[in-house]
Write a protein that holds these residues in place. Structure first.
Motif, PDB file in Angstrom:
ATOM      1  N   THR A  77       0.807  -1.220   0.000  1.00 56.15           N
ATOM      2  CA  THR A  77       0.000   0.000   0.000  1.00 56.15           C
ATOM      3  C   THR A  77       0.840   1.270   0.000  1.00 56.15           C
ATOM      4  O   THR A  77       0.318   2.351  -0.250  1.00 56.15           O
ATOM      5  N   THR A  78       2.134   1.151   0.283  1.00 55.59           N
ATOM      6  CA  THR A  78       3.041   2.293   0.284  1.00 55.59           C
ATOM      7  C   THR A  78       4.343   1.884  -0.396  1.00 55.59           C
ATOM      8  O   THR A  78       4.876   0.799  -0.108  1.00 55.59           O
ATOM      9  N   VAL A  79       4.847   2.725  -1.289  1.00 54.45           N
ATOM     10  CA  VAL A  79       6.042   2.405  -2.068  1.00 54.45           C
ATOM     11  C   VAL A  79       6.969   3.620  -2.097  1.00 54.45           C
ATOM     12  O   VAL A  79       6.529   4.742  -2.337  1.00 54.45           O
ATOM     13  N   GLU A  80       8.251   3.359  -1.856  1.00 53.46           N
ATOM     14  CA  GLU A  80       9.278   4.372  -2.100  1.00 53.46           C
ATOM     15  C   GLU A  80       9.835   4.143  -3.491  1.00 53.46           C
ATOM     16  O   GLU A  80      10.096   3.000  -3.887  1.00 53.46           O
ATOM     17  N   ILE A  81      10.012   5.233  -4.266  1.00 51.17           N
ATOM     18  CA  ILE A  81      10.557   5.145  -5.616  1.00 51.17           C
ATOM     19  C   ILE A  81      11.737   6.104  -5.733  1.00 51.17           C
ATOM     20  O   ILE A  81      11.596   7.304  -5.488  1.00 51.17           O
TER      21      ILE A  81
END
Length: 416
Positions: free
Chosen positions: A137-141
């Protein structure tokens, strides 16, 4: 009490709060108001009947609910692939040899510079859907496949835009100090000048970044050059992260700790002194078993030392075309256990509570607790350890974003 927007009933809750295994609550319930968790506990302790408490009542059917998974280290936006380099490595070429011959990161840079924003968005969206189908549900890019002003800005804009198309929280990290572009060959200090003086100010002023990262390594940038990047980040009020000690011990973990970095990542060659420095600074260790596996590394990260010193360990996919081409967070949980000897609970903590710490989001995400974002996952499992146990399966029934199902049920596997 104002009425909740939604309530979830008849669930086994792995809250991932500290104090008991998995933060277990049996026969639990979760109340949601305005996208956050308003109540969590045993169903029998609800302060009223579900229909009077909430506008929408959802039945979990005895399935497990965990916090939404957090992939706290990815390179999700890029063009092309490096399957040919995979073949070369299997024929005996090392990662460093390929990089020094113009392959590696530079080959992805060339493809990404040529790609349109529309192409980058389309390919990144496919990868993001794969992550979300397994509970993310949460992603660092991270950026870092542009290495010039135009492409770094392009990548970060694409990364930010992904949250407009899919119900997911995105955090972006500027990784301009990822590799030396061909136009700066033999002039690494001049490139760091360019990153600090010309690129970072633009992406910071445009609000495109949440943190700044660098690749401190023999084939990347020196500790002294990394310090310059971090000092520039501080001037813009941005927290830092670091690719540290992946291929050698250059003191990257201690350097990250010196700047009170949110996280240091990879860490296979980190020394005891580096571990102690991270513990003192509160820097999270982000372990990346996909890259370890794909590159056939043999130097294990110092997991026992992290435990001994109380350094939180996060787990991430490191999704990227060169060293970890995976979009399976569940496989990373398995690899964290089988390769790094984490327990299943440690692994799941590493992709929930500790991953939130690694992004500076501990007050908002990572556990099922009042005040946290109502982002969680419904799983068709009998015990949480199954999330790390199964190889290649996907027991995700649905992903809940802000308290409501995030995708049509047809996009998810059905319960057995």
């Amino acid at each position: 009490m104002s009425k909740w927007d939604a309530i979830w009933l008849n669930a086994q809750l792995a809250t991932m709060q500290a104090g008991r295994p998995y933060g277990l609550i049996q026969d639990g319930a979760i109340g949601v108001k305005a996208g956050t968790i308003a109540w969590v506990g045993k169903r029998t302790e609800l302060p009223g009947s579900p229909e009077t408490l909430a506008d929408a009542v959802f039945e979990a059917g005895g399935c497990w609910i965990t916090p939404g998974l957090i992939d706290c280290h990815t390179h999700l936006v890029y063009a092309g692939n490096r399957a040919r380099e995979f073949e070369l490595r299997l024929q005996g070429a090392s990662y460093e040899e390929i990089a020094r011959a113009g392959g590696g990161i530079r080959s992805t840079v060339a493809a990404t510079r040529e790609a349109s924003p529309e192409l980058l968005t389309a390919t990144a969206e496919r990868r993001l859907r794969a992550l979300r189908s397994q509970g993310v549900t949460t992603v660092e890019i991270k950026s870092g496949y542009g290495l010039d002003l135009e492409t770094e800005v392009k990548m970060l804009r694409v990364a930010r835009s992904l949250a407009e198309h899919q119900p997911v929280t995105i955090r972006t990290t500027f990784l301009g100090a990822h590799a030396l572009p061909v136009e700066f060959e033999g002039r690494s200090d001049a490139y760091i000048d360019f990153v600090c003086a010309e690129v970072l100010p633009v992406v910071a002023q445009e609000g495109l970044v949440d943190a700044v990262d660098a690749f401190c390594e023999g084939i990347g940038f020196s500790p002294a050059q990394t310090v310059r990047v971090f000092e520039a980040a501080q001037r813009w009020g941005l927290p830092v992260k670091l690719h540290a000690d992946q291929l050698s011990d250059l003191g990257g973990a201690a350097l990250a700790a010196q700047f009170r970095a949110l996280s240091a990542e990879h860490l296979e060659y980190t020394s005891v002194e580096g571990v102690a420095a991270m513990a003192s600074a509160g820097t999270v260790a982000v372990l990346l078993p996909g890259a370890f596996y794909f590159l056939r590394e043999t130097q294990l990260p110092p997991v026992a030392q992290f435990r001994q010193h109380g350094v939180p360990m996060a787990i991430a996919t490191d999704c990227n075309p060169g060293s970890s081409p995976t979009t399976s967070p569940l496989l990373m949980l398995n690899m964290a256990c089988t390769l790094f000897q984490l327990t299943p609970e440690e692994a799941l903590t590493g992709m929930t509570r500790n991953a939130a710490l690694a992004l500076g989001l501990a007050e908002q995400r990572g556990t099922l607790a009042v005040g946290q974002a109502a982002d969680f996952v419904l799983w068709d499992i009998e015990q949480p350890a199954e999330l790390a146990y199964s190889i290649g399966g996907n027991p995700c029934l649905n992903v809940i974003k802000a308290g409501f199902p995030a995708l049509p049920p047809a996009e998810f596997p059905q319960p057995n």
